[in-house]
Motif scaffolding. Structure first.
Motif, PDB file in Angstrom:
ATOM      1  N   LYS A 158       0.848  -1.187   0.000  1.00 45.26           N
ATOM      2  CA  LYS A 158       0.000   0.000   0.000  1.00 45.26           C
ATOM      3  C   LYS A 158       0.885   1.239   0.000  1.00 45.26           C
ATOM      4  CE  LYS A 158      -3.829  -2.444   0.732  1.00 45.26           C
ATOM      5  NZ  LYS A 158      -3.190  -3.770   0.691  1.00 45.26           N
ATOM      6  N   SER A 163      -4.186   8.515  -1.974  1.00 42.53           N
ATOM      7  CA  SER A 163      -5.613   8.390  -2.291  1.00 42.53           C
ATOM      8  C   SER A 163      -6.006   6.987  -2.742  1.00 42.53           C
ATOM      9  CB  SER A 163      -5.979   9.398  -3.397  1.00 42.53           C
ATOM     10  OG  SER A 163      -5.206   9.150  -4.559  1.00 42.53           O
ATOM     11  N   SER A 164      -5.037   6.069  -2.836  1.00 42.50           N
ATOM     12  CA  SER A 164      -5.335   4.714  -3.320  1.00 42.50           C
ATOM     13  C   SER A 164      -5.506   3.694  -2.187  1.00 42.50           C
ATOM     14  CB  SER A 164      -4.214   4.235  -4.246  1.00 42.50           C
ATOM     15  OG  SER A 164      -2.980   4.128  -3.538  1.00 42.50           O
ATOM     16  N   SER A 167      -9.157   1.998  -1.899  1.00 41.10           N
ATOM     17  CA  SER A 167      -9.491   1.132  -3.042  1.00 41.10           C
ATOM     18  C   SER A 167      -8.607  -0.109  -3.062  1.00 41.10           C
ATOM     19  CB  SER A 167      -9.364   1.906  -4.355  1.00 41.10           C
ATOM     20  OG  SER A 167      -8.051   2.410  -4.534  1.00 41.10           O
ATOM     21  N   ASP A 168      -7.333   0.036  -2.730  1.00 43.03           N
ATOM     22  CA  ASP A 168      -6.435  -1.125  -2.694  1.00 43.03           C
ATOM     23  C   ASP A 168      -6.825  -2.089  -1.568  1.00 43.03           C
ATOM     24  OD1 ASP A 168      -5.003  -0.183  -4.824  1.00 43.03           O
ATOM     25  OD2 ASP A 168      -3.373   0.672  -3.629  1.00 43.03           O
TER      26      ASP A 168
END
Length: 204
Positions: A158, A163-164, A167-168
């Motif tokens: 991660k 900002s991911s 979603s990850d």
């Protein structure tokens, strides 16, 4: 050996409140002293919304466990974060919790003004019906993560503080029963507080 008085555990991750080391993105605009004062204000808020929660509570410090702090020792057990990055530190905290035979474990940070005790109570209730609970943050991360068993993959590969992250994380849980809580705004940058009346006293 710590004695569990509850089957549920709240883990709170916090940074030692030292000038120049907390809310560094916020400090770009406000200066280090104001950023520190805002962080202390957020710590007090976190204390107020967690103290009466009917669970066990562990505080995990980033640097060292101070002799004096705002967290009463009869309510909060004090521990030190272990690991290279945020993911490894959270994984180790959850691992320790399940080693102590807790059945429902939730982790939060200490920089969320947009949360009340009822939100945490609701998260634990949702964890009875779901495998995982996640509180999405407006910046694409999460402000709360709860689980009943450890999945190490959640904490690996991660890009933390990006900002991911949410979603990850959801990709890792695609076959699990998940409850997404209300989206909240954690405090990282100036735009997170500039229109919040509670912070106006720090900005004048």
């Amino acid at each position: 050996m710590e004695r569990n008085i509850s089957e549920s555990l709240l883990i709170i991750f916090t940074k030692n409140p030292e000038i120049g080391k907390v809310k560094t993105r916020l400090a770009v605009t406000t200066g280090n002293e104001t950023a520190l004062n805002i962080y202390k204000f957020l710590l007090q808020h976190t204390l107020s919304v967690t103290s009466n929660l009917n669970t066990d509570k562990w505080i995990y410090y980033s640097e060292e466990i101070p002799e004096k702090d705002i967290w009463p020792s009869e309510i909060f057990s004090k521990k030190l974060q272990q690991g290279e990055d945020l993911g490894e530190k959270m994984e180790n905290a959850f691992r320790e919790a399940f080693k102590h035979n807790y059945e429902k474990v939730i982790i939060i940070g200490s920089d969320l003004y947009d949360i009340v005790q009822n939100d945490l109570e609701n998260a634990f209730l949702e964890l009875e019906k779901n495998d995982f609970v996640i509180g999405p943050a407006k910046d694409g991360g999460y402000y709360l993560l709860g689980m009943k068993s450890l999945i190490p993959e959640l904490f690996k590969n991660k890009k933390w503080s990006s900002s991911s992250v949410l979603s990850d994380t959801l990709k890792d849980l695609k076959n699990k029963k998940i409850k997404l809580l209300e989206t909240r705004n954690d405090i990282d940058e100036f735009h997170d507080i500039k229109n919040e009346p509670a912070f106006s006293k720090f900005l004048n």
